[in-house]
Design a protein around this motif. Structure first.
Motif, short mmCIF file in Angstrom:
data_model
loop_
_atom_site.label_atom_id
_atom_site.label_comp_id
_atom_site.label_asym_id
_atom_site.label_seq_id
_atom_site.Cartn_x
_atom_site.Cartn_y
_atom_site.Cartn_z
N MET A 222 0.85 -1.20 0.00
CA MET A 222 0.00 0.00 0.00
C MET A 222 0.88 1.25 0.00
O MET A 222 1.86 1.33 0.72
CB MET A 222 -0.90 -0.02 1.25
N ASN A 223 0.50 2.19 -0.82
CA ASN A 223 1.19 3.48 -0.85
C ASN A 223 1.09 4.14 0.52
O ASN A 223 0.06 4.06 1.18
CB ASN A 223 0.50 4.35 -1.91
N ILE B 12 5.34 9.15 3.95
CA ILE B 12 6.80 8.96 3.85
C ILE B 12 7.42 10.04 2.96
O ILE B 12 7.11 10.13 1.78
CB ILE B 12 7.13 7.58 3.24
N ALA C 191 14.76 14.87 9.44
CA ALA C 191 14.72 13.75 10.39
C ALA C 191 15.21 14.22 11.75
O ALA C 191 16.30 14.76 11.89
CB ALA C 191 15.58 12.60 9.87
N VAL D 66 21.05 15.98 3.25
CA VAL D 66 19.86 15.24 2.80
C VAL D 66 18.68 15.55 3.72
O VAL D 66 18.82 15.59 4.93
CB VAL D 66 20.13 13.72 2.79
N MET E 281 5.57 5.75 13.12
CA MET E 281 5.27 5.83 11.69
C MET E 281 6.49 5.43 10.86
O MET E 281 6.41 4.73 9.87
CB MET E 281 4.86 7.25 11.30
N MET E 282 7.64 5.98 11.25
CA MET E 282 8.86 5.76 10.47
C MET E 282 10.04 5.69 11.40
O MET E 282 9.97 6.18 12.52
CB MET E 282 9.10 6.96 9.53
N PHE F 230 14.49 6.25 11.42
CA PHE F 230 15.58 6.88 10.66
C PHE F 230 16.83 6.91 11.52
O PHE F 230 16.79 6.70 12.74
CB PHE F 230 15.20 8.30 10.24
N THR G 236 20.38 9.39 12.21
CA THR G 236 21.03 10.68 11.91
C THR G 236 22.55 10.49 11.92
O THR G 236 23.30 11.46 11.96
CB THR G 236 20.63 11.75 12.95
N ALA H 294 21.52 7.78 6.09
CA ALA H 294 21.35 8.90 7.02
C ALA H 294 20.24 9.84 6.57
O ALA H 294 20.18 10.21 5.40
CB ALA H 294 22.66 9.66 7.16
N PHE H 295 19.36 10.18 7.48
CA PHE H 295 18.26 11.15 7.29
C PHE H 295 17.17 10.67 6.33
O PHE H 295 16.32 11.45 5.92
CB PHE H 295 18.80 12.52 6.83
N ILE H 296 17.19 9.39 5.96
CA ILE H 296 16.15 8.87 5.07
C ILE H 296 15.10 8.11 5.89
O ILE H 296 15.45 7.25 6.69
CB ILE H 296 16.76 7.98 3.96
N MET H 297 13.84 8.46 5.69
CA MET H 297 12.75 7.88 6.48
C MET H 297 12.34 6.51 5.96
O MET H 297 12.13 6.34 4.76
CB MET H 297 11.52 8.79 6.41
N LYS H 298 12.21 5.57 6.89
CA LYS H 298 11.79 4.20 6.53
C LYS H 298 10.45 3.88 7.18
O LYS H 298 10.29 4.06 8.39
CB LYS H 298 12.82 3.22 7.07
N ASP H 299 9.56 3.38 6.37
CA ASP H 299 8.23 2.99 6.85
C ASP H 299 8.34 1.91 7.94
O ASP H 299 9.18 1.03 7.83
CB ASP H 299 7.45 2.41 5.65
N ALA I 176 -2.15 4.97 5.43
CA ALA I 176 -1.65 3.59 5.34
C ALA I 176 -1.64 2.89 6.70
O ALA I 176 -1.96 1.70 6.78
CB ALA I 176 -0.24 3.60 4.75
N TYR I 177 -1.31 3.61 7.75
CA TYR I 177 -1.19 2.97 9.07
C TYR I 177 -2.53 2.41 9.53
O TYR I 177 -2.63 1.28 9.97
CB TYR I 177 -0.64 3.97 10.10
N ASP J 242 8.97 13.95 16.04
CA ASP J 242 10.14 13.08 15.97
C ASP J 242 10.73 12.87 17.37
O ASP J 242 10.76 13.80 18.17
CB ASP J 242 11.22 13.71 15.08
N VAL K 147 14.29 11.20 19.07
CA VAL K 147 15.62 10.67 18.73
C VAL K 147 16.39 10.35 20.01
O VAL K 147 16.40 11.14 20.95
CB VAL K 147 16.44 11.71 17.92
N ARG L 247 9.70 8.69 13.87
CA ARG L 247 8.66 9.70 13.70
C ARG L 247 7.38 9.09 14.26
O ARG L 247 6.98 7.99 13.86
CB ARG L 247 8.52 10.09 12.23
#
Ligand SMILES: Cc1cc2nc3c(=O)[nH]c(=O)nc-3n(C[C@H](O)[C@H](O)[C@H](O)COP(=O)(O)OP(=O)(O)OC[C@H]3O[C@@H](n4cnc5c(N)ncnc54)[C@H](O)[C@@H]3O)c2cc1C
Ligand code: SF4
Ligand code: SF4
Ligand code: FES
Lengths: 277, 346
Positions: free
Chosen positions: A1-2, A6, A53, A94, B67-68, B70, B72, B79-84, B122-123, B263, B265, B272
């Motif tokens: 699912m989308n 994100i 982040a 980033v 939710m996600m 990550f 830092t 680094a700094f990329i959000m993962k489901d 989605a959640y 967020d 950390v 998140r």
């Protein structure tokens, strides 16, 4: 699912300090993944959630136009936690972008019409997107009149671009500052007064207005005097947001969610809504 | 419609059996309150008490939810990329949900799925897909219950349910309403086809219960009034003043769904999160400039009722209240939603 929450990773390619107080910077962002870039199809007037982040997410109007290439521009005022952190970031860092979000300017309706742009302060960002878009598709629009004001010449955004537009004869640019200033030979006066002086015709025209509440309050009656109807005055709201997709309930005004049903509304629509913005 | 019988004494065993296959969430006594919690033993479930303190919305829309994730850590390529955060594989059953709360889930379904990929939460939806809802009809509604004021509502309503249980003496009559419900009960020990005497009894209990619910809150005229007519009504002034903006009404409500995203950390590892939030709190709408579109308690108080009974109706063609009565029971200053609705409808 989308999963629409994100953020897609982007890299900061350039940072431009816009104003003399250094509180406004434009960030040029490029997607790390080509696939994300291809999906991000936006129209002037829309916004995105910028994500850092560990710090959080904030809604910011898209300042670039889709006609300008693959990068995205966001002009950001340093006011609080996330924006201050952003201002301290560097080229190469980033971060994330989620969107595009919201209802854009009604381009289809504006086609073939004269367009009057009235703006003050840094709210000019999404209107910059609209102007760049119209100039790239010049034959689809009638006369373009811009009235844009800042406190001082040093507080104007996109100074190089303004010069470029000033030199073109297919757009009437009226830039104004609040008070006389050294080296400034342009217009002086507040946006509502300059609007009255420029007196753009309301015939076959739409007015796109975006600025601080006080500017909007005094500009509206001038536009009405000039003959603009509530249906032809188009504004943009900036309610506090979180989800950006009409779920979290934060940006609610009457039956609308500013993030999903707006941020762009006609004055006619706003007149039917509680003034909770 | 298939109807089955379950002996009361077999219920605990049936629930325990289910815990081997999926998460089972049922009313349990915890710290003096009846709350929906995961159980590991069917004996824990309390099925003979009035409605729970809080609604079961938490099972689909947790009060705090990751939710996600990550990092830092700049050494990391990610680094700094959000993962489901992927949801649990295992399904869940929410057991002994009252019909009002089940209707609350139907309202949440509308909010969290507004059509088009960009507007699908989605959640919530991933969890919803794997959830079966077993209802428990209300033989003895409380004085604060007004579920019957709403379309499709009532102490035996079935909207949002996969199975409805009716307590009949020492047995439950289980009415199977959906395929999910059918799959849940399939081949379970202790179930038999319901006999006509039990079904008759269940229907009599139903009629008595339906009669006993206070359905005196009319809502029919609200639709015909304009937003501004209701918004500008002077009676808000009389209602809001005693509210202490505690937010209890929103947290206990099965349909309230406002949330915040933040967020968290530790060292370089972060998540998140989303957390329930409330339109009753002053900072809910404050702009970064300091401007607040709802500056006083009055605007915030009005927003809660306007949203439930007017705005939501305009958007989704039903009201965002199911008459569970929790906000009436729990409000420390005795604000009664029924009085407000009466006023809005008058
Ligand atoms: C559609 C739209 C377009 C916009 N376009 C632009 C634009 O082009 N340029 C621009 O400069 N601004 C724009 N804004 C305004 C911008 O969103 C705000 O300036 C920004 O959100 C401020 O974020 P901040 O964290 O720096 O400010 P803060 O004042 O620190 O925070 C903003 C809000 O978030 C909350 N918050 C912040 N941090 C936390 C935290 N850690 N935990 C809990 N809550 C927190 C605060 O309570 C506050 O109300 C736009 C807004 C909208 C809605
Ligand atoms: S529970 Fe009562 S006092 Fe608390 S916010 Fe709700 S209405 Fe106000
Ligand atoms: S508003 Fe009150 S009565 Fe209505 S669903 Fe929410 S908690 Fe129940
Ligand atoms: S920002 Fe969540 S509903 Fe608009």
């Amino acid at each position: 699912m989308n999963n629409p929450y994100i953020p897609k990773p982007v890299r900061i390619e350039e940072i431009i300090t816009e104003t003399e107080d250094r509180n406004l910077k434009t960030f040029k962002l490029v997607f790390l993944n080509q696939a994300d870039e291809q999906v991000f199809r936006y129209t002037p007037g829309q916004f995105a959630e910028l994500s850092i982040a560990g710090k959080g997410e904030i809604p910011i109007g898209i300042a670039s136009s889709p006609t300008e290439g693959k990068h995205l521009l966001f002009t950001i005022n340093k006011v609080g936690v996330v924006t201050t952190h952003l201002h301290n970031m560097s080229v190469g860092d980033v971060m994330g972008v989620r969107g595009p979000l919201g209802r854009p300017y009604p381009i289809d309706e504006l086609e073939g019409k004269n367009v009057v742009i009235v703006s003050g302060g840094f709210a000019f960002t999404t209107l910059r997107s609209m102007i760049a878009y119209m100039l790239e598709n010049r034959d689809r629009f009638g006369n373009i009149t811009v009235i844009y004001g800042a406190r001082t010449p040093g507080m104007l955004l996109y100074k190089d671009q303004l010069k470029e537009w000033q030199d073109r004869d297919d757009i009437a640019l009226n830039v104004t500052v609040d008070k006389e200033a050294e080296g400034w030979d342009g217009k002086v006066g507040f946006v509502p007064a300059v609007t009255r002086e420029v007196a753009p015709s309301a015939d076959n025209a739409y007015a796109l207005v975006c600025g601080p509440p006080i500017m909007i309050k005094f500009t509206q009656p001038v536009l009405t005097e000039l003959g603009f109807t509530p249906e032809t005055i188009i504004m943009s709201l900036e309610n506090r947001m979180k989800c950006g997709i009409g779920i979290c309930g934060r940006c609610n005004v009457g039956p609308y969610y500013v993030c999903k049903d707006g941020p762009v509304f006609t004055l006619a629509e706003l007149n039917e809504m509680p003034k909770e913005y | 419609m298939k109807q089955m019988l379950i002996d009361k004494k077999d219920m605990a065993g049936l629930l325990t059996e289910l815990t081997g296959k999926m998460a089972v969430i049922a009313p349990v006594m915890k710290g003096g309150n009846l709350l929906f919690e995961p159980i590991t033993d069917g004996q824990e479930a309390v099925l003979d008490s009035a409605n729970t303190r809080l609604s079961p919305k938490d099972a689909l829309f947790p009060q705090c939810e990751k939710m996600m994730s990550f990092t830092t850590d700049r050494q990391s390529e990610e680094a700094f990329i959000m993962k489901d955060i992927e949801p649990l594989e295992q399904g869940q059953v929410i057991f002994a949900v009252r019909p009002c709360d089940a209707a609350g889930l139907v309202i949440l379904d509308k909010v969290f799925n507004q059509g088009g990929q960009a507007y699908e939460d989605a959640y919530y939806l991933r969890r919803r897909e794997k959830t079966t809802v077993v209802g428990l009809a209300c033989n003895k509604p409380l004085l604060t219950c007004f579920c019957a004021s709403f379309d499709k509502g009532g102490p035996f309503a079935t909207e949002g349910l996969d199975v409805l249980l009716t307590e009949v003496g020492d047995k439950y009559v289980a009415t199977v309403l959906t395929d999910k419900g059918e799959a849940l009960l399939k081949d379970k020990k202790g179930l038999s086809e319901a006999d006509s005497a039990s079904i008759d009894k269940a229907n009599k209990i139903k009629d008595a219960a339906v009669k006993s619910v206070d359905s005196g809150v009319a809502t029919d005229k609200i639709k015909g009034k304009t937003t501004m007519e209701l918004f500008d009504d002077p009676s808000w002034d009389a209602f809001y003043e005693i509210c202490i903006a505690c937010g209890v009404c929103t947290y206990s409500c099965p349909t309230c769904h406002c949330f915040d995203i933040q967020d968290e950390v530790i060292d370089t590892e972060g998540v998140r999160m989303r957390h329930w939030d409330s339109c009753m709190f002053p900072i809910f709408t404050v702009h970064a400039t300091g401007h607040n579109p709802r500056p006083t308690k009055k605007e915030r108080f009005r927003q809660r009722f306007m949203h439930k009974f007017k705005y939501f109706q305009e958007k989704f063609d039903r009201m965002a209240c199911v008459g569970c009565g929790r906000c009436i029971q729990l409000c420390p200053v005795n604000i009664d939603v029924r009085q407000l609705v009466k006023r809005m409808n008058s």
